[in-house]
Design an enzyme around this catalytic site. Structure first.
Site, mmCIF file in Angstrom:
data_model
loop_
_atom_site.group_PDB
_atom_site.id
_atom_site.type_symbol
_atom_site.label_atom_id
_atom_site.label_comp_id
_atom_site.label_asym_id
_atom_site.label_seq_id
_atom_site.Cartn_x
_atom_site.Cartn_y
_atom_site.Cartn_z
ATOM 1 N NE ARG A 300 -3.588 -2.143 2.670
ATOM 2 C CZ ARG A 300 -3.525 -2.586 3.919
ATOM 3 N NH1 ARG A 300 -2.945 -1.852 4.846
ATOM 4 N NH2 ARG A 300 -4.036 -3.747 4.256
ATOM 5 C CG ASP A 338 -3.965 2.420 0.867
ATOM 6 O OD1 ASP A 338 -3.089 2.918 0.130
ATOM 7 O OD2 ASP A 338 -4.693 1.491 0.505
ATOM 8 N NE ARG A 340 -3.183 0.665 -1.982
ATOM 9 C CZ ARG A 340 -4.041 -0.340 -2.013
ATOM 10 N NH1 ARG A 340 -3.950 -1.254 -2.959
ATOM 11 N NH2 ARG A 340 -4.994 -0.437 -1.111
#
Length: 425
Positions: A300, A338, A340
């Site tokens: 991630r 996360d 990303r």
């Protein structure tokens, strides 16, 4: 600090320690221009520092290895790439999304054809490098051979060969960030973005805060690879069925088959669906095109060390590995679930000319929202079949579903799922 003279340089502010640059030496970048000559080439090489018009250097994180090779004297400092016969095997674009500043801010639309459109500048002595490469290859996966053996797929001789290998067009893309556009995409001030990039890399790129005239940054991060099943030009045809998965790197599962997550099963399932989507109808296909976009965002985008630390924390906690603690343990270690940030992900889809994805092989609402939010229509959403979920990965899939993942185009009822699975969340 001082400003350079001349109308073209009036807004260029730099430290006085920077050497002056003659107008003829610096090629201006006009991001979003339809003509590559008007847009201008990206000069990120170090052979002539006076010509550089971007921050950073080519090859993303591999630029550090280039520096090491120079230091070890295995690479000649100032080496220039011989681009003879390196042009793409398949011509992609130009597409309408290439132009303007809305759809593409994290890659160079002209990055694959540098040797062609900037031939004159190269002959003049500018050291230019492509940031995109297009080639052809075969991929061979045991899961696809198994799909043939069990009758789920049938070789057609064009997309899927008798030996079980599939024919693809591969596209490698390095990141190229146009900072004003990236800042707008994340709804932050450009100066705040520049300072955060400068500070969180330990001051690695001082030009981020000293060169407001340089708007393009070549970040030291991994890029993307697109695997196209079928004809690349078909991606832009909304009348042809497009099966697509956008997949974020998971080395442990994707390469080594680690069973703690569903990454490789989802990737190989998506490849099977992409092959079927591109095959002719007589082979059981959809007469369309398939696409896998593989992004280097390990763990991630938290990195593999962080991921493994989280694995340990999850399995050693009281009560064992539990879905209700799945994301919490990640936050405890990394500070965030996360990183990303799918906001930049659709750029590659727009570069390929995509306006509609008929079958999106994904259960991620983050990806779905980013794709549709960028103006690309999505039809059916294809989930991962239950029988492909490894036993040790049940916690992951249940935690994600409870957090709001989609299946078959509808939000999963988390309470119903937990009732069936018997988990106390």
């Amino acid at each position: 600090m001082s400003a350079e003279n001349g109308p073209e340089k009036a807004r260029h502010i730099r430290l006085t320690s920077h050497p002056p640059v003659a107008d003829a030496e610096l090629l201006t970048i006009h991001w979003g221009a339809a003509d590559p000559l008007e847009r201008g080439p990206l000069v990120g090489t170090t052979t002539n520092r006076l010509q550089r018009n971007v921050i950073g250097s080519h090859s993303g994180s591999y630029g550090v290895y280039r520096a090491l090779a120079v230091a070890a004297k295995t690479l000649t400092k100032g080496h220039r790439a011989d681009l003879t016969n390196t042009l793409p095997t398949d011509r992609i674009g130009p597409h309408p999304q290439w132009f303007g500043t809305e759809h593409i801010v994290s890659l160079d639309p002209f990055g694959a054809i540098v040797a062609e459109v900037y031939r004159e500048q190269i002959e003049q002595g500018f050291d230019l490098r492509p940031t995109i490469a297009v080639t052809k290859a075969h991929i061979d996966l045991p899961e696809i051979r198994d799909a043939i053996r069990t009758g789920r797929l049938k070789p057609d001789g064009k997309i899927l060969l008798d030996d079980g290998s599939a024919v693809v067009t591969k596209v490698a893309l390095e990141p190229v960030w146009w900072l004003p556009g990236v800042a707008k995409r994340f709804d932050v001030e450009e100066n705040a973005l520049r300072r955060a990039l400068f500070e969180e890399t330990g001051g690695m790129y001082p030009e981020l805060v000293t060169r407001s005239d340089l708007e393009v940054f070549l970040p030291p991060i991994g890029g993307q690879t697109a695997y196209i099943f079928g004809e690349p030009e078909a991606l832009a045809d909304t009348n042809l069925s497009l099966t697509c998965r956008v997949h974020d790197e998971c080395n442990g599962s994707d390469v080594f088959g680690s069973d703690i997550c569903t990454c490789r099963p989802y990737l190989t399932h998506a490849i099977e669906e992409c092959i079927r989507g591109a095959q002719p109808a007589e082979a059981g296909g959809l007469d369309g095109v398939g696409l896998i976009v593989y992004s280097r965002k390990e763990g991630r985008a938290l990195g593999e060390v962080t991921k493994f630390l989280v694995y340990n924390a999850r399995k050693r906690q009281e009560g064992g590995d539990r879905a209700d603690k799945y994301f919490l343990r990640t936050e405890c270690v990394a500070g965030v679930q996360d990183m990303r940030f799918q906001e930049l992900m659709p750029d590659v889809l727009h570069w390929l000319g995509i306006r509609k994805i008929h079958r999106l092989v994904s259960m991620s609402n983050m990806k779905y929202d980013a794709i549709t939010g960028s103006g690309i229509e999505v039809g059916e959403r294809v989930k991962l079949p239950d029988d492909l979920i490894p036993a040790d990965a049940r916690v992951e899939i249940e935690a994600k579903m409870a957090a709001g993942y989609f299946s078959d185009g509808a939000l999963i009822d988390a309470d119903k799922l937990l009732e069936v699975k018997g988990r106390d969340l």
